[in-house]
Design a protein around this motif. Structure first.
Motif, PDB file in Angstrom:
ATOM      1  N   ALA A 130      50.896  35.504 -21.095  1.00  0.00           N
ATOM      2  CA  ALA A 130      51.005  36.939 -20.368  1.00  0.00           C
ATOM      3  C   ALA A 130      51.311  36.845 -19.166  1.00  0.00           C
ATOM      4  O   ALA A 130      50.966  35.817 -18.449  1.00  0.00           O
ATOM      5  N   LYS A 131      52.054  37.937 -18.437  1.00  0.00           N
ATOM      6  CA  LYS A 131      52.580  37.713 -17.379  1.00  0.00           C
ATOM      7  C   LYS A 131      52.040  39.097 -16.392  1.00  0.00           C
ATOM      8  O   LYS A 131      52.143  39.124 -15.121  1.00  0.00           O
ATOM      9  N   ARG A 132      51.703  40.143 -16.973  1.00  0.00           N
ATOM     10  CA  ARG A 132      51.345  41.561 -16.475  1.00  0.00           C
ATOM     11  C   ARG A 132      50.082  42.043 -17.058  1.00  0.00           C
ATOM     12  O   ARG A 132      49.840  41.679 -18.260  1.00  0.00           O
ATOM     13  N   THR A 133      49.767  43.089 -16.313  1.00  0.00           N
ATOM     14  CA  THR A 133      48.732  44.109 -16.850  1.00  0.00           C
ATOM     15  C   THR A 133      49.535  45.200 -16.820  1.00  0.00           C
ATOM     16  O   THR A 133      49.893  45.679 -15.683  1.00  0.00           O
ATOM     17  N   THR A 135      44.754  43.385 -19.871  1.00  0.00           N
ATOM     18  CA  THR A 135      44.807  44.656 -18.942  1.00  0.00           C
ATOM     19  C   THR A 135      43.731  44.364 -17.916  1.00  0.00           C
ATOM     20  O   THR A 135      43.155  43.404 -17.736  1.00  0.00           O
ATOM     21  N   CYS A 136      43.528  45.479 -17.125  1.00  0.00           N
ATOM     22  CA  CYS A 136      42.551  45.398 -15.893  1.00  0.00           C
ATOM     23  C   CYS A 136      42.081  46.858 -15.509  1.00  0.00           C
ATOM     24  O   CYS A 136      42.524  47.641 -15.992  1.00  0.00           O
ATOM     25  N   ASN A 137      41.248  46.703 -14.735  1.00  0.00           N
ATOM     26  CA  ASN A 137      40.618  48.007 -14.118  1.00  0.00           C
ATOM     27  C   ASN A 137      41.557  48.588 -12.980  1.00  0.00           C
ATOM     28  O   ASN A 137      41.615  49.893 -13.085  1.00  0.00           O
ATOM     29  N   PRO A 166      42.544  39.435 -17.508  1.00  0.00           N
ATOM     30  CA  PRO A 166      42.760  38.189 -17.091  1.00  0.00           C
ATOM     31  C   PRO A 166      42.738  37.841 -15.401  1.00  0.00           C
ATOM     32  O   PRO A 166      42.761  36.759 -14.898  1.00  0.00           O
ATOM     33  N   ASN A 167      42.391  39.076 -14.694  1.00  0.00           N
ATOM     34  CA  ASN A 167      42.331  38.669 -13.454  1.00  0.00           C
ATOM     35  C   ASN A 167      41.374  38.131 -12.679  1.00  0.00           C
ATOM     36  O   ASN A 167      40.045  38.345 -13.085  1.00  0.00           O
ATOM     37  N   ASP A 168      41.478  37.298 -11.541  1.00  0.00           N
ATOM     38  CA  ASP A 168      40.347  36.706 -10.808  1.00  0.00           C
ATOM     39  C   ASP A 168      39.766  37.718  -9.707  1.00  0.00           C
ATOM     40  O   ASP A 168      40.636  38.502  -8.927  1.00  0.00           O
ATOM     41  N   PRO A 169      38.401  38.203  -9.929  1.00  0.00           N
ATOM     42  CA  PRO A 169      37.883  39.329  -9.230  1.00  0.00           C
ATOM     43  C   PRO A 169      37.752  38.730  -7.660  1.00  0.00           C
ATOM     44  O   PRO A 169      37.332  39.695  -6.841  1.00  0.00           O
ATOM     45  N   GLU A 170      38.126  37.633  -7.529  1.00  0.00           N
ATOM     46  CA  GLU A 170      38.102  37.173  -5.781  1.00  0.00           C
ATOM     47  C   GLU A 170      39.270  37.749  -5.378  1.00  0.00           C
ATOM     48  O   GLU A 170      39.159  37.992  -4.085  1.00  0.00           O
ATOM     49  N   ILE A 171      40.321  37.953  -6.151  1.00  0.00           N
ATOM     50  CA  ILE A 171      41.509  38.328  -5.731  1.00  0.00           C
ATOM     51  C   ILE A 171      41.623  39.888  -5.744  1.00  0.00           C
ATOM     52  O   ILE A 171      42.199  40.529  -4.893  1.00  0.00           O
ATOM     53  N   ALA A 172      41.161  40.491  -6.907  1.00  0.00           N
ATOM     54  CA  ALA A 172      41.172  41.995  -7.406  1.00  0.00           C
ATOM     55  C   ALA A 172      39.757  42.400  -7.417  1.00  0.00           C
ATOM     56  O   ALA A 172      39.527  42.339  -8.652  1.00  0.00           O
ATOM     57  N   PRO A 173      38.945  42.700  -6.386  1.00  0.00           N
ATOM     58  CA  PRO A 173      37.558  42.813  -6.659  1.00  0.00           C
ATOM     59  C   PRO A 173      37.111  43.975  -7.709  1.00  0.00           C
ATOM     60  O   PRO A 173      36.064  44.145  -8.377  1.00  0.00           O
TER      61      PRO A 173
END
Length: 174
Positions: free
Chosen positions: A103-106, A29-31, A62-69
């Protein structure tokens, strides 16, 4: 598929930290993703219900914060406090863990069974069939899978298509 990841509670976690459980609900998941946000309260409720039965949730961003701050570790800490997560919220800083799981999605959920040194995947996919409105869910896939396992049966279905936002991977964005 082991991991050693930092968590919003200041600790690091690996699979051996959950040895008292036979099953784990690994939730990618993510924010920032609206699908992930829509499922937060349902995941909190699932953890509250099933942890006591031996099926705790582990959330992994799993997300890269440079892409998704919005998915930075610092913002994860804020989100975990705002929502009062009772489960570990981990940061996949190298993005190896989500790739190892596939995993492919959040959001994307995996129910894994710990069988000695092996992990057996018992369910993969979506939480339910209506991310927009919990009251209109007709197929609570994850709950059904967990209830089947509790009853000593195999989940049916054991795979559904995860819906949500694509994972923001620094390698894929190049």
């Amino acid at each position: 598929i082991d991991f050693n990841l930092p968590a919003t509670d200041g600790n690091r976690y690996q699979l051996s930290d959950f040895d008292k459980y036979k099953y784990l609900v690994v939730f990618f998941t993510c924010n920032h993703c609206p699908y992930a946000i829509a499922y937060e309260d349902r995941i909190i409720a699932l953890d509250a219900k099933y942890k006591a039965l031996g099926y705790p949730v582990i959330a992994i961003n799993p997300n890269d914060p440079e892409i998704a701050p919005e998915d930075s570790f610092e913002k994860m800490i804020v989100r975990a406090k705002e929502k009062d997560f009772k489960f570990p919220y981990l940061f996949d800083e190298t993005q190896e863990v989500y790739r190892n799981y596939g995993a492919k999605r959040t959001p994307h959920v995996y129910v894994v069974q710990k069988d000695g040194k092996e992990l057996l995947v018992r369910y993969i996919g979506a939480i339910d069939d209506n991310y927009q409105d919990a009251a209109k869910v007709t197929s609570p896939y994850l709950s059904n899978a967990l209830d089947a396992l509790i009853a000593g049966k195999s989940p049916d279905p054991d795979f559904t298509k995860a819906i949500g936002c694509s994972i923001k991977d620094k390698q894929q964005m190049k």
